[in-house]
Every structure is written in structure tokens, then in C-alpha cells.
Design an enzyme around this catalytic site. Sequence first.
Site, PDB file in Angstrom:
ATOM      1  N   SER A  86      15.783  12.640  23.950  1.00 22.60           N
ATOM      2  CA  SER A  86      14.782  12.462  22.896  1.00 22.60           C
ATOM      3  C   SER A  86      13.406  12.233  23.492  1.00 22.60           C
ATOM      4  O   SER A  86      13.199  11.283  24.253  1.00 22.60           O
ATOM      5  CB  SER A  86      15.155  11.278  22.008  1.00 22.60           C
ATOM      6  OG  SER A  86      14.099  10.963  21.138  1.00 22.60           O
ATOM      7  N   HIS A 101      15.488  16.881  22.071  1.00 24.70           N
ATOM      8  CA  HIS A 101      15.602  16.255  20.756  1.00 24.70           C
ATOM      9  C   HIS A 101      14.220  15.812  20.292  1.00 24.70           C
ATOM     10  O   HIS A 101      13.556  15.011  20.966  1.00 24.70           O
ATOM     11  CB  HIS A 101      16.554  15.062  20.828  1.00 24.70           C
ATOM     12  CG  HIS A 101      16.921  14.503  19.490  1.00 24.70           C
ATOM     13  ND1 HIS A 101      17.917  15.051  18.710  1.00 24.70           N
ATOM     14  CD2 HIS A 101      16.424  13.449  18.796  1.00 24.70           C
ATOM     15  CE1 HIS A 101      18.027  14.352  17.594  1.00 24.70           C
ATOM     16  NE2 HIS A 101      17.127  13.376  17.611  1.00 24.70           N
ATOM     17  N   ASP A 150      12.203  13.944  17.407  1.00 28.56           N
ATOM     18  CA  ASP A 150      12.289  13.053  16.258  1.00 28.56           C
ATOM     19  C   ASP A 150      11.039  13.176  15.401  1.00 28.56           C
ATOM     20  O   ASP A 150       9.952  12.745  15.793  1.00 28.56           O
ATOM     21  CB  ASP A 150      12.450  11.607  16.731  1.00 28.56           C
ATOM     22  CG  ASP A 150      13.812  11.356  17.346  1.00 28.56           C
ATOM     23  OD1 ASP A 150      14.812  11.550  16.639  1.00 28.56           O
ATOM     24  OD2 ASP A 150      13.872  10.976  18.530  1.00 28.56           O
ATOM     25  N   MET A 160       9.195  11.916  12.232  1.00 21.55           N
ATOM     26  CA  MET A 160       9.189  10.766  11.324  1.00 21.55           C
ATOM     27  C   MET A 160       7.902  10.754  10.515  1.00 21.55           C
ATOM     28  O   MET A 160       6.829  11.067  11.043  1.00 21.55           O
ATOM     29  CB  MET A 160       9.313   9.462  12.113  1.00 21.55           C
ATOM     30  CG  MET A 160      10.524   9.384  13.017  1.00 21.55           C
ATOM     31  SD  MET A 160      10.586   7.786  13.875  1.00 21.55           S
ATOM     32  CE  MET A 160      11.920   8.087  15.027  1.00 21.55           C
ATOM     33  N   HIS A 166      15.103  16.699  14.551  1.00 24.44           N
ATOM     34  CA  HIS A 166      15.746  15.707  13.692  1.00 24.44           C
ATOM     35  C   HIS A 166      14.712  15.209  12.690  1.00 24.44           C
ATOM     36  O   HIS A 166      13.817  14.442  13.049  1.00 24.44           O
ATOM     37  CB  HIS A 166      16.282  14.579  14.577  1.00 24.44           C
ATOM     38  CG  HIS A 166      16.931  13.466  13.823  1.00 24.44           C
ATOM     39  ND1 HIS A 166      17.275  12.278  14.425  1.00 24.44           N
ATOM     40  CD2 HIS A 166      17.312  13.343  12.526  1.00 24.44           C
ATOM     41  CE1 HIS A 166      17.825  11.475  13.536  1.00 24.44           C
ATOM     42  NE2 HIS A 166      17.853  12.097  12.372  1.00 24.44           N
ATOM     43  N   MET A 203      13.506  12.972  10.057  1.00 28.07           N
ATOM     44  CA  MET A 203      13.649  11.696   9.353  1.00 28.07           C
ATOM     45  C   MET A 203      12.461  11.572   8.407  1.00 28.07           C
ATOM     46  O   MET A 203      11.510  10.819   8.636  1.00 28.07           O
ATOM     47  CB  MET A 203      13.707  10.552  10.365  1.00 28.07           C
ATOM     48  CG  MET A 203      15.012  10.519  11.131  1.00 28.07           C
ATOM     49  SD  MET A 203      14.998   9.373  12.530  1.00 28.07           S
ATOM     50  CE  MET A 203      14.291  10.461  13.785  1.00 28.07           C
ATOM     51  N   MET A 239      23.956   8.428  13.021  1.00 25.34           N
ATOM     52  CA  MET A 239      23.019   7.495  13.628  1.00 25.34           C
ATOM     53  C   MET A 239      23.774   6.264  14.118  1.00 25.34           C
ATOM     54  O   MET A 239      24.550   5.667  13.371  1.00 25.34           O
ATOM     55  CB  MET A 239      21.946   7.080  12.624  1.00 25.34           C
ATOM     56  CG  MET A 239      20.987   8.193  12.219  1.00 25.34           C
ATOM     57  SD  MET A 239      20.044   8.860  13.608  1.00 25.34           S
ATOM     58  CE  MET A 239      19.165   7.402  14.192  1.00 25.34           C
ATOM     59  N   GLY A 247      14.214   5.195  13.005  1.00 23.79           N
ATOM     60  CA  GLY A 247      12.805   4.842  12.892  1.00 23.79           C
ATOM     61  C   GLY A 247      12.137   4.442  14.180  1.00 23.79           C
ATOM     62  O   GLY A 247      10.937   4.625  14.333  1.00 23.79           O
ATOM     63  N   PHE A 248      12.921   3.925  15.134  1.00 25.70           N
ATOM     64  CA  PHE A 248      12.323   3.469  16.389  1.00 25.70           C
ATOM     65  C   PHE A 248      13.260   3.749  17.554  1.00 25.70           C
ATOM     66  O   PHE A 248      14.484   3.673  17.406  1.00 25.70           O
ATOM     67  CB  PHE A 248      12.024   1.963  16.340  1.00 25.70           C
ATOM     68  CG  PHE A 248      11.003   1.570  15.311  1.00 25.70           C
ATOM     69  CD1 PHE A 248       9.645   1.626  15.608  1.00 25.70           C
ATOM     70  CD2 PHE A 248      11.388   1.176  14.049  1.00 25.70           C
ATOM     71  CE1 PHE A 248       8.697   1.283  14.653  1.00 25.70           C
ATOM     72  CE2 PHE A 248      10.466   0.822  13.085  1.00 25.70           C
ATOM     73  CZ  PHE A 248       9.108   0.879  13.396  1.00 25.70           C
ATOM     74  N   GLY A 249      12.685   4.052  18.722  1.00 27.47           N
ATOM     75  CA  GLY A 249      13.471   4.218  19.926  1.00 27.47           C
ATOM     76  C   GLY A 249      13.755   2.880  20.581  1.00 27.47           C
ATOM     77  O   GLY A 249      13.163   1.859  20.243  1.00 27.47           O
ATOM     78  N   GLY A 250      14.673   2.886  21.543  1.00 24.43           N
ATOM     79  CA  GLY A 250      14.949   1.706  22.336  1.00 24.43           C
ATOM     80  C   GLY A 250      15.766   0.630  21.649  1.00 24.43           C
ATOM     81  O   GLY A 250      15.820  -0.501  22.123  1.00 24.43           O
ATOM     82  N   ASP A 296      23.241   9.453  17.876  1.00 20.71           N
ATOM     83  CA  ASP A 296      21.823   9.264  18.172  1.00 20.71           C
ATOM     84  C   ASP A 296      21.455   7.797  18.000  1.00 20.71           C
ATOM     85  O   ASP A 296      21.550   7.259  16.896  1.00 20.71           O
ATOM     86  CB  ASP A 296      20.988  10.137  17.232  1.00 20.71           C
ATOM     87  CG  ASP A 296      19.488   9.994  17.464  1.00 20.71           C
ATOM     88  OD1 ASP A 296      19.083   9.250  18.370  1.00 20.71           O
ATOM     89  OD2 ASP A 296      18.721  10.641  16.719  1.00 20.71           O
ATOM     90  N   GLY A 297      21.048   7.158  19.110  1.00 16.50           N
ATOM     91  CA  GLY A 297      20.577   5.784  19.043  1.00 16.50           C
ATOM     92  C   GLY A 297      21.311   4.873  20.002  1.00 16.50           C
ATOM     93  O   GLY A 297      22.524   4.670  19.876  1.00 16.50           O
ATOM     94  N   GLY A 298      20.605   4.358  21.000  1.00 16.43           N
ATOM     95  CA  GLY A 298      21.214   3.429  21.940  1.00 16.43           C
ATOM     96  C   GLY A 298      22.213   4.050  22.889  1.00 16.43           C
ATOM     97  O   GLY A 298      23.006   3.335  23.512  1.00 16.43           O
ATOM     98  N   GLY A 358      17.291   8.693  24.668  1.00 13.34           N
ATOM     99  CA  GLY A 358      15.844   8.621  24.853  1.00 13.34           C
ATOM    100  C   GLY A 358      15.449   7.723  25.996  1.00 13.34           C
ATOM    101  O   GLY A 358      15.102   8.175  27.085  1.00 13.34           O
ATOM    102  N   SER A 359      15.541   6.423  25.774  1.00 16.23           N
ATOM    103  CA  SER A 359      15.155   5.457  26.799  1.00 16.23           C
ATOM    104  C   SER A 359      15.989   5.603  28.056  1.00 16.23           C
ATOM    105  O   SER A 359      15.485   5.422  29.171  1.00 16.23           O
ATOM    106  CB  SER A 359      15.298   4.029  26.251  1.00 16.23           C
ATOM    107  OG  SER A 359      14.512   3.846  25.096  1.00 16.23           O
TER     108      SER A 359
END
Length: 223
Positions: free
Chosen positions: A9, A33, A35, A37, A66, A68, A137, A142-145, A175-177, A197-198
Site C-alpha cells: 500500500s 495498492h 487507497d 479515501m 481500493h 473507500m 478489512m 481510514g488510516f495506515g499503521g 488489508d490492515g496490519g 503498507g507500513s
Amino acid sequence: MAPPQISPSILSADFARLAEDVERIADSADWVHVDVMDNHFVPNLTLGLPVVEALLKHSALPLDCHLMIEDPDRWAPAYAEAGAGSVTIHAEAAKAPIRTLRAIRAAGARAALGINPATPVEPYEDLLGEIDMLLLMTVEPGFGGQRFLDVVLPKVRRARQLIRDRDLPVWLQVDGGVSEETIERCAEAGADVFVAGSAVYGADDPGEAVRKLRGQAEGAASR
């Protein structure tokens, strides 16, 4: 299940150097990816179609967009028409999901449906034949990390079983973490496309980070 794919991401990349950061994963990732938003569907504002059109000129990798956003029925087909390889709309936002998913496919992209952590997957079982990928998800969008939500893993398992029961070639994305600490659990639960992402752009060598994540996912999927 498809072989594991990694979709880094760029939400965690340097927005001032997006083309360069995409190049850093060009030899190791499967997708980029993106994002999108709108500060309405989710509480953040990132980038939109003009940035996607610019990235398409510089990326050798297909873009995994993606959305959102509110009113994806209106905006999603344009991302496919611009050249995105995959376009995800959210079940919670779409008012005419079948029509929109078919429009995405008709424009030449893979069509995907995204579902938030608290949204059950079972009500959307009948839409599996209309999609190429189901995105679950594993954080609140809404937010990365953010910290990975283990509570979603049973839903990943249920979603994989629904796909198997219908014998459909639908990819299952999380997607996420997603990181070295969580990707194996996701793969064991049945995911085969991983957004990170991170874990990628927070590493000294993003390309090597992608390769490590892929190796972990392949190992877990083969167990």
C-alpha cells in the site's frame, strides 16, 4: 487458492515521491495498492483519479485501487477505464453493487468487494459470482499503521469456505496490519492476497520486505 500475492500500500509511501517508491517494489510485488479515501466514507483524505492516472504512466505493476469513498457506483468505473488492474468498492457504500461490479469488469478491470471488520460476509454470498476478489478489512478503514484485528480471522476462514463451496476463482484479500507477525495467520485462515503498507515502506529495503512477506505466506499456505 491462488499462490500468495503481495500488494504493498502506497498509503505508507512518501506522497512526494510516489513514482520512486513504486519503483522500489517493482521487482518483488504483484500489485500496487492504492487507497482512495474521500474524508466522508472514512475519516481521511488521500488521493484520487488524477494521481492514479499519473501512476499508471510510471508503474510497471498493475494498480489495485481500493475505493473507500461514498457513491462508488458513480466513481468506480472511471478507475477501471483509466487502466487500473483491480477496483474495489465497499459493500457498506455501494447502492447498486451488482451494476457497479459489472461495469468495472466491462471496463477491463478485476472487480472486488470490500467489507469492513464489523460487517458479516454471509449476506454477500450471492455476490461472489460477480466478483474477482473479496477484500476483508483487518483494521477499521481510514488510516495506515493500525494494529491487526485478530477478531476478523474467523471471518476470513468462513469467507474461504464460502468461496470453496461455490468452486469460484475468487481471490481473498486482507488489508490492515499485515506484517511479519500477522501474515502467516492470515494465510493459514485462507487469504491469498495481502495488502501491506507500513511493513513494506517502513523497512529499509521495501523490495526485500515484500520478498520476506511472500515467503512467509507461501510457507503458511503450504502447511
